[in-house]
Scaffold this motif. Structure first.
Motif, short mmCIF file in Angstrom:
data_model
loop_
_atom_site.label_atom_id
_atom_site.label_comp_id
_atom_site.label_asym_id
_atom_site.label_seq_id
_atom_site.Cartn_x
_atom_site.Cartn_y
_atom_site.Cartn_z
N LEU A 56 -39.17 35.47 -5.11
CA LEU A 56 -37.98 34.63 -5.12
C LEU A 56 -36.95 35.08 -4.09
O LEU A 56 -36.36 34.26 -3.38
CB LEU A 56 -37.35 34.62 -6.52
N ARG A 94 -32.43 26.85 -4.66
CA ARG A 94 -32.13 28.28 -4.52
C ARG A 94 -31.16 28.76 -5.59
O ARG A 94 -31.26 29.90 -6.06
CB ARG A 94 -31.57 28.59 -3.12
N GLN A 97 -33.13 29.35 -8.58
CA GLN A 97 -33.91 30.58 -8.41
C GLN A 97 -33.04 31.82 -8.53
O GLN A 97 -33.48 32.85 -9.04
CB GLN A 97 -34.67 30.54 -7.09
#
Length: 157
Positions: A56, A94, A97
């Motif tokens: 990630l 993002r 994440q």
């Protein structure tokens, strides 16, 4: 991307652990007939969580580089709108994440403290299949379903 202080502490602890690393065959998978959260299972999940976290974070770095490289003047309004939509979607992804990395860090902390794999609601062991599929799980499937039903009832009121 700045790291959270707890994440730095986890990395230091990980480095210390690598010195006294548990042997784990590449094909190892936790099974129900061994003691729950034994040393091998803890090491398996620790490695799984760290690998997921690293993937990630690498993706986040790639996104930042792409966004910096992608800043350019696009003369066509429709193309520019499409590019902005793509960028916004990428940033939302993002952000999700980033939150996932925080949950992974929490799971690593629970692993360190000996609480990993046990339901936060009931204290019962979470099934190995569930943990393998979602290592950040904090509740058994049954407790999670009860929690979601209660949430739905409160939302519907």
């Amino acid at each position: 991307m700045r790291q959270h202080p707890d994440a730095l502490d986890l990395e230091k602890k990980e480095d210390q652990r690598l010195k006294a690393e548990v042997f784990l065959p590449d094909d190892y998978r936790p099974v129900e007939d061994e003691p729950f959260m034994n040393e091998r299972q803890r090491e398996y999940f620790r490695r799984k969580l760290i690998g997921w976290r690293e993937d990630l974070l690498a993706g986040s770095r790639d996104t930042i580089e792409a966004l910096q490289d992608g800043t350019r003047a696009i003369p066509d309004v429709a193309d520019r709108a499409s590019e902005e939509t793509d960028r916004a979607l990428e940033l939302r992804t993002r952000d999700r994440q980033r939150k996932l990395v925080a949950k992974i860090d929490q799971a690593l902390r629970r692993l360190e403290e000996g609480e990993f794999g046990y339901c936060q609601m009931t204290g019962d062991p979470i099934s190995l299949k569930r943990l393998d599929a979602r290592p950040i799980a904090t509740m058994t499937l049954e407790a999670q379903e009860r929690h979601e039903r209660r949430e739905k009832v409160h939302r519907d009121e």
